[in-house]
Motif scaffolding. Structure first.
Motif, PDB file in Angstrom:
ATOM      1  N   LEU A   1     -50.808  58.218  48.509  1.00 21.37           N
ATOM      2  CA  LEU A   1     -52.087  58.919  48.353  1.00 21.37           C
ATOM      3  C   LEU A   1     -51.847  60.228  47.606  1.00 21.37           C
ATOM      4  O   LEU A   1     -50.892  60.945  47.922  1.00 21.37           O
ATOM      5  CB  LEU A   1     -52.676  59.237  49.733  1.00 21.37           C
ATOM      6  CG  LEU A   1     -53.266  58.085  50.535  1.00 21.37           C
ATOM      7  CD1 LEU A   1     -53.457  58.496  51.992  1.00 21.37           C
ATOM      8  CD2 LEU A   1     -54.606  57.661  49.948  1.00 21.37           C
TER       9      LEU A   1
ATOM     10  N   HIS B   1     -53.496  52.677  54.108  1.00 20.76           N
ATOM     11  CA  HIS B   1     -52.219  53.196  53.600  1.00 20.76           C
ATOM     12  C   HIS B   1     -51.528  54.056  54.665  1.00 20.76           C
ATOM     13  O   HIS B   1     -50.322  53.930  54.889  1.00 20.76           O
ATOM     14  CB  HIS B   1     -52.428  53.997  52.314  1.00 20.76           C
ATOM     15  CG  HIS B   1     -51.138  54.553  51.742  1.00 20.76           C
ATOM     16  ND1 HIS B   1     -50.249  53.789  51.022  1.00 20.76           N
ATOM     17  CD2 HIS B   1     -50.591  55.783  51.831  1.00 20.76           C
ATOM     18  CE1 HIS B   1     -49.204  54.533  50.681  1.00 20.76           C
ATOM     19  NE2 HIS B   1     -49.390  55.756  51.154  1.00 20.76           N
TER      20      HIS B   1
ATOM     21  N   CYS C   1     -47.723  53.800  55.828  1.00 18.78           N
ATOM     22  CA  CYS C   1     -46.847  54.760  55.156  1.00 18.78           C
ATOM     23  C   CYS C   1     -46.535  55.959  56.059  1.00 18.78           C
ATOM     24  O   CYS C   1     -47.397  56.798  56.311  1.00 18.78           O
ATOM     25  CB  CYS C   1     -47.494  55.236  53.861  1.00 18.78           C
ATOM     26  SG  CYS C   1     -46.502  56.465  53.009  1.00 18.78           S
TER      27      CYS C   1
HETATM   28 ZN   LIG Z   1     -47.891  57.153  51.348  1.00 21.42          ZN
END
Ligand SMILES: [Zn+2]
Lengths: 187, 211
Positions: free
Chosen positions: B8, B32, B36
């Motif tokens: 991001l 995400h 992540c």
């Molecule tokens: Zn990430």
């Protein structure tokens, strides 16, 4: 700091007592500590007195029901409760609730890493000291970012500055903070 | 499994945590963040600062009855229902967008399948299934397009994207993603404008296919 003293001053320990023992006395201490601050934060975000108190009740009820998800390795009580309040405020302003990432769980049967939790607490203390050292101007930028910026916020109207400028000021404020933190960490 | 390398942007992360992203993008951001650790840590670090700010704020007076009302509510209010959880390759925000059910794929031609999760004024959100080695028709789009890989991989002019990787494509990117040969690629794609395919499906028919 002796453990006994800590248990009377540290909201994170109260939250752990709520999480692990459904401790009502500890919850009441959390409420006494956070309710006036959450109310102030929500009023900064544009809620009126009465509805701010209602939302405080909602937020603290989520704290009670979702305490099992609190992980002291990743947040202190203030950060965790801040995020709950922030999301609650966001949901009030959005048409659809904000989707949230998967809840993370410690592997079954893993012991809490006391050293890590302590280190996180020390980092948080450094952060608080760094906050004490920033200029009132920078503090205002951060307050705006953390208490007032909302979906469809009128931030640029209110300040007369284009959004890009505000954003870069926030970044500057954070960058200063980080550098100040680094300075503090130098031996 | 290779590490996530496409994350991001600061602007998207900031937009997500302040609740300013349109719903399709917010779902991709939350998905995400589910996959992540690096971005999750960025978001939670920002919360630590939020918490520190909360501790410093000048407290407001809470009414006398508030405390009693609060303690009474602990017994009265039932705990909220458990939100729909992750399942297989689909993180919780995607399962929630699917309504808790497995995806019902629709054929798009060329072996490509999709599921439209939402399409309204906020933009569109869908799952795409691309067979190994297959290319999605070249397309451009009127605005921002976010594509998160959930399984397999794809590559285009911007690089290679594996599981958890997020491609952020502005309207000036003309890209033609091709799935990796190791297996089908499944991704979550959000746009704030309808996609305009250059080939395969005439533009006139696009409303029918809602792509
Ligand atoms: Zn990430």
């Amino acid at each position: 700091m002796p453990a006994e003293t800590a248990s009377h001053t540290d909201p994170t320990l109260w939250l752990l007592a709520v999480r692990d023992h459904r401790d009502r006395a500890a919850f009441l201490m959390l409420f006494e500590h956070f309710a006036p601050r959450l109310k102030a934060m929500l009023m900064r975000g544009g809620l009126r007195d009465g509805s701010a108190e209602d939302v405080v009740q909602d937020v603290m009820l989520v704290v009670w029901h979702k305490a099992a998800q609190f992980d002291p390795h990743r947040a202190d009580a203030s950060a965790w409760i801040y995020r709950i309040a922030r999301n609650r405020r966001i949901d009030l302003a959005r048409r659809k609730p904000l989707p949230e990432p998967d809840a993370l769980a410690e592997p079954e049967g893993s012991e809490p890493d006391a050293a890590h939790v302590l280190a996180l607490g020390q980092e948080a203390a450094l952060l608080r000291r760094a906050l004490d050292a920033i200029s009132p101007d920078q503090a205002r930028v951060l307050e705006q970012a953390y208490f007032e910026d909302l979906p469809h916020s009128r931030i640029s109207e209110m300040s007369g500055l284009p959004l890009g400028t505000i954003k870069s000021r926030i970044r500057l404020g954070l960058d200063r903070l980080r550098r100040h933190l680094n300075d503090l960490r130098q031996p | 499994m290779t590490a996530i390398t496409h994350h991001l942007s600061d602007a998207l992360l900031d937009g997500y945590v302040t609740g300013c992203l349109a719903q399709p993008f917010a779902v991709v951001a939350a998905a995400h963040l589910s996959l992540c650790d690096a971005c999750r840590a960025r978001a939670e670090t920002a919360d630590m600062l939020g918490g520190a700010m909360l501790d410093r704020i000048a407290p407001a007076d809470v009414s006398q009855g508030g405390r009693d009302r609060m303690m009474a509510a602990l017994d009265l209010a039932p705990p909220p229902p458990q939100p729909i959880a992750a399942s297989g390759i689909f993180p919780a925000p995607v399962m929630q967008a699917l309504g808790g059910r497995p995806p019902k794929w629709r054929m798009l031609g060329g072996g490509i399948r999709q599921v439209i999760l939402s399409a309204d004024v906020d933009g569109s959100l869908r799952l795409l299934y691309i067979p190994p080695g297959r290319a999605v028709p070249e397309h451009s789009h009127g605005g921002l397009e976010l594509t998160l890989v959930l399984q397999g991989s794809f590559a285009d002019s911007e690089g290679r994207f594996g599981p958890g990787d997020l491609e952020i494509a502005d309207d000036d990117v003309d890209h033609q993603p091709t799935a990796g040969v190791e297996g089908p690629c499944i991704c979550l794609a959000a746009t704030d404008a309808p996609l305009r395919f250059r080939a395969m499906i005439p533009r006139l028919l696009q409303p029918l296919f809602r792509i």
